[in-house]
Design an enzyme around this catalytic site. Structure first.
Site, PDB file in Angstrom:
ATOM      1  N   ALA A  81       0.842  -1.204   0.000  1.00 52.47           N
ATOM      2  CA  ALA A  81       0.000   0.000   0.000  1.00 52.47           C
ATOM      3  C   ALA A  81       0.868   1.241   0.000  1.00 52.47           C
ATOM      4  CB  ALA A  81      -0.930  -0.008   1.222  1.00 52.47           C
ATOM      5  N   GLU A  88       7.295  -2.380  -2.877  1.00 51.46           N
ATOM      6  CA  GLU A  88       7.230  -3.023  -1.565  1.00 51.46           C
ATOM      7  C   GLU A  88       7.391  -4.538  -1.635  1.00 51.46           C
ATOM      8  OE1 GLU A  88       3.844  -1.893   0.749  1.00 51.46           O
ATOM      9  OE2 GLU A  88       4.660   0.103   1.139  1.00 51.46           O
ATOM     10  N   GLU A 134      10.152   0.259   6.305  1.00 58.91           N
ATOM     11  CA  GLU A 134      10.087  -0.681   5.179  1.00 58.91           C
ATOM     12  C   GLU A 134      11.288  -1.617   5.108  1.00 58.91           C
ATOM     13  OE1 GLU A 134       9.699   1.962   1.892  1.00 58.91           O
ATOM     14  OE2 GLU A 134       7.512   2.038   2.032  1.00 58.91           O
TER      15      GLU A 134
END
Length: 209
Positions: free
Chosen positions: A86, A107, A156
């Site tokens: 997202a 991602e 991340e």
């Protein structure tokens, strides 16, 4: 008063009069605002809310009907949450499905050939105007290591990726093991849409209400 029936159950745009507005805080992504809104019977009330550019999420489903999920630290709730790929709608004018494709690549390092709109939601309409579109992505291929040019930062870094069978993902939602709102909505919507082979889903570029 008009009698309301099942056919009338559909959200619709409406804007009550704002008689005054005050900016309380502003940052790179969000701001906090107070609007003084005219209420029924000519009363007014202050409503505080967070303005947000909006987000996208991707329910990536492989040929074995497994959902790609990743885990990320979320500081406001002090937790490691299992989520869908997202991101924020941070490129002006970019179609939302392209934003979603970019987030899936950055991602999770996957591309998809087939895209549909899965579900639209407001993350918390009583306190923010953030809207989220969750896409269904299929026809997945992993991006070769040599073609990955995105560098992860902060939360991340080191996000694990797990493929979860769709039915098991539903069970994890129902048992309270998954809490992220677009993940919950996306998983349940995908499970419902699976019944007709996803034939009833809107196209990826479907307009937003």
């Amino acid at each position: 008063m008009k009698r309301i029936g099942v056919a009338d159950v559909a959200d619709s745009p409406e804007e009550w009069e704002v008689v005054a507005s005050f900016d309380r805080f502003e940052s790179k992504i969000i701001s906090v605002r107070t609007d003084r809104v005219r209420m029924p019977l000519d009363d007014t009330a202050d409503r505080d809310y967070v303005t947000h550019p909006g987000s996208v999420a991707v329910l990536a489903l492989d040929e074995h009907e497994r959902v790609l999920m990743l885990r990320q630290y979320r500081h406001p709730v002090r937790g490691m949450l299992w989520e869908l790929p997202a991101g924020i709608r941070d490129v002006s004018g970019e179609p939302t499905w392209l934003t979603a494709a970019r987030e899936l690549a950055e991602e999770a390092a996957y591309r998809a050939t087939t895209w549909h709109t899965l579900v639209d939601l407001y993350s918390s309409p009583g306190m923010t105007n953030e809207r989220i579109r969750v896409f269904l992505a299929r026809g997945l291929t992993e991006i070769p290591e040599s073609e990955r040019d995105f560098e992860h930062h902060h939360e991340e870094i080191g996000m694990p990726v797990v493929w979860v069978p769709l039915a098991e993902a539903v069970g994890k939602v129902q048992s309270g093991m998954i809490h992220n709102s677009p993940a919950v909505a996306g998983i349940l919507a995908a499970y419902a849409a699976f019944a007709d082979g996803f034939a009833s889903l809107r196209p990826a570029d479907a307009p937003e209400a």
